[in-house]
Design a protein around this motif. Sequence first.
Motif, PDB file in Angstrom:
ATOM      1  N   SER A 215       0.844  -1.199   0.030  1.00  0.00           N
ATOM      2  CA  SER A 215      -0.032   0.030  -0.052  1.00  0.00           C
ATOM      3  C   SER A 215       0.846   1.426   0.076  1.00  0.00           C
ATOM      4  O   SER A 215       1.836   1.256   0.343  1.00  0.00           O
ATOM      5  CB  SER A 215      -0.831  -0.061   1.388  1.00  0.00           C
TER       6      SER A 215
ATOM      7  N   GLN B 203      -6.110   9.590  -4.790  1.00  0.00           N
ATOM      8  CA  GLN B 203      -5.658   8.210  -4.172  1.00  0.00           C
ATOM      9  C   GLN B 203      -4.795   7.710  -5.488  1.00  0.00           C
ATOM     10  O   GLN B 203      -5.246   7.802  -6.320  1.00  0.00           O
ATOM     11  CB  GLN B 203      -6.798   7.214  -3.954  1.00  0.00           C
TER      12      GLN B 203
ATOM     13  N   LEU C  93      -3.181   4.258  -6.616  1.00  0.00           N
ATOM     14  CA  LEU C  93      -3.090   2.670  -6.449  1.00  0.00           C
ATOM     15  C   LEU C  93      -1.820   2.049  -7.274  1.00  0.00           C
ATOM     16  O   LEU C  93      -1.727   2.351  -8.352  1.00  0.00           O
ATOM     17  CB  LEU C  93      -4.274   1.961  -6.859  1.00  0.00           C
TER      18      LEU C  93
ATOM     19  N   ARG D 227      -3.664  -1.141  -2.002  1.00  0.00           N
ATOM     20  CA  ARG D 227      -4.542   0.138  -1.582  1.00  0.00           C
ATOM     21  C   ARG D 227      -3.696   1.334  -1.249  1.00  0.00           C
ATOM     22  O   ARG D 227      -2.678   1.044  -0.867  1.00  0.00           O
ATOM     23  CB  ARG D 227      -5.513  -0.163  -0.164  1.00  0.00           C
TER      24      ARG D 227
END
Length: 852
Positions: free
Chosen positions: A97, A153, A155, A164
């Motif tokens: 992540s 975000q 990824l 994530r």
Amino acid sequence: MSIYEPTKWSNEQEPAISETSLNHLERGTEDAHSEVEEIAIGSVSVYQALATDKARFIYGATQDRIGGIKAHITIDRSSEEYTGFLNSATILGEPASITDLRASDNLPGMIKMTFTETVGTMWYDLFMDGELIATDINSGFRYWTVGGTWTFQVLGNNFSGAGRGVYDSGTAKAIPTEPPAAIDDFKASDRLSSKIVFNWSDHEDAYDFTIYEGTTPVVQDARPGAHIITIEHSGVYHVVARNRLGTTTSNTDEGTALGIIPDAIVDYAASDDLQSLILSTFSYVPQPAAYDLYRDNIMHRPGIRSGTDIPSLGGTWDFKVVARGLDVSRPSNIDVGTALPANYPPSAITDFVASDNDKLNITISFSAATEAGKYDLYVDGAMVAEHVYSGFIFTSPPGTYDMHVIAVNDKGSTESNHDNGTSRYAFTAPPVAIIDFVASDDLTNKVSIFFTPTGDAVRYDLVSEEGMWATDVRPGDVFQAFEGTWLFHIMSINLLGVSHSNTNEGTSNAANSVPAEVTDFNATDTLANRVTITFTPSTNAATQDLYKNDMLVATDVFSNYVHLMPGGGPDDFYIRSINLKGFTNSNHDDGSSIVPTEPPSEILDFMATGDDLSVGALAGEVVMTFSHASGAASYDLWKDNVLETVGVLPGHSWKTAVAGVWTFNIVANNEIGSVPSNDDIGSALEAIAPPIEITTFAASDSYEGLVVMTFPQEAGVAYELFQNGTSVANDIDDAYEFAVPEGTREYYVEGVNAAGTITSNADMGTSEGASNDPGYINNFAATDNSTVNITFTWSNTTNALGYDVYNADKGTKVLDNANSGDSYVPGTYDTDYYYVLALGTENDTKSNYNQG
């Protein structure tokens, strides 16, 4: 590179390939696209793709990568048909992540993304408010947009899936309509040692600044407060601001980096009209220095400030101040100072306190007595030091002592109250190793630690396989963390050495919801050059960041965190609590700092890890610990009297690739001056690099009942063998023979050392079934027993129906259905080569030749 969009093309149809619908245009891709696309999107497996045009598929699959995925081919040993499969070759499992995404908040028409790129990731996708807006990005990616605020975000992706990432809000200022506004307040510093600091007004209409010395760029992608480290040097500098509509050049300013030898103080003055006091005044020097007062050439008081009142009995002496620099000290002018006799005995002291929690000594504190000419320290009834002061440190053997001071002047003396002081630790050996260390595995986004202190260490540090995790820890401490598992231990430290506790795995579990909102955030407004924040940590936050005026100023903060800032304010502060589910902002609170009137206080507790390479040294890093100095606006790290790093904080990790021993200190800075800390020796072991990637791993196809693994082996790396994704052997070596029943399977190895793990390419290996053919005989011997016969010997082999012995030179059989040990009578003086033939149901095998 364009975005990959599935074309829904299937067998026997024309491929819809263009620069906008396919991001892999390697040679051969069109021929492979039919099957590869269906496999990549999961609609058809390779083994179910019955209509594959094998010749075309093989040609395309031999390319290095197709859409970031490697295609392999093998030949089925029974059917002689080609079999294809897809594999991410060197990557297994989802990427780690991304936990440190930062989207900028102050750039015009643009938001800049920064993050730490993760191991095992093939490409990164950028999402804005849940929608994919860019693919194949890297840290530093600039997203051009209109003014506004959005949630982002990133990824990380590979063949196994997507890792994530945390969310972060980013703000773009309005798109500029003209080049950056004029900058007429550019300033380069001229009173700092070994560095020049640059400042100017940021009008938030430029996305990039470059600082130049003349025509040479010296700092790129700069922001106000940027600096350069240099030896003594002067130059003329300016900054160029840039946006999409043009550039703007600022005014010029001369900047100077000073040396480290303090200037001589030439204006020292000692008073001569005060009762029982000497007042010392002087100007501070710009170089790093602490100031010690000498009376008649004898050290009288260390670490004084201009304007300090020194208690003194009536009399006259020669005084001077010595500027104690990093390497050289410089005395001031000498001035005669006189203290007038007191009129009355000293007033009472009722608040004397002797510490009992210092690690190596006892510190005393008390309020000044009226007209006291000096203070004498008594321990267990005996005077041990005179001319002491509040903050005086008494070094003693470990134990508890009855302590007090007596205030003295020309009219008499007054005894203070008594207080017990305790010096805690005696060092006769390194600390005893802790044996009950435990790290938790049941908390959400947190790891807690428990251990029993041994009482013979000055500090306990928490260490993981990644390096120093936290310094000066205590049992019950809780540390926020993203989801993961680490192998921890406690390193106990005293002046004679280091010990390491048992290791224990600690696990931080992922949260199922966004962090709870912090509602009691508070920022101070009464401290010099700092704002201290306090709050109750969010129950399920993995990290908490500090924002000032909606700008990120510190990451991974904690309650009682000290934010350094020049005197000013008020500014709007708040905390952002973050986990992989999202983030929440705390209540806001104004914080401000006051302008100091004197240099920072002297740091006396600075420590660097590792006294030498055998005591407490870490691999590849030296960690610095120290207490904040009153009034400090910033801290710099110096190594061997050379400025190393600007703007460090307690817990700073200095990275190094080589082993060594160095002398470090911290210099605390503010607008008035700079003050060096105590020196401390620090050391580091050679940094351990992660294992070298393996791309040539091979599994054999030709051995009966086993598969032989070959790969380049690296010293200090442990290799684990995997078969079809399952671990089957540990600590293997190159040419490792793995016994396995007949069949073809996928193999790869993982290499592990203290710095990381790598996964090799995968390879199909085949174990052959048992053969009916007789085995090979390699120890056949023809022995001359006498002048008339030759004896033949060998070891029998499996599956042989019988043995015949042949004369290799003549090509004739000499013994039929023979046994080991049988003899043969040749002709006179014959010397020939012989062999034994093992007879099988389908094939026969010859042995080695031997002369008889």
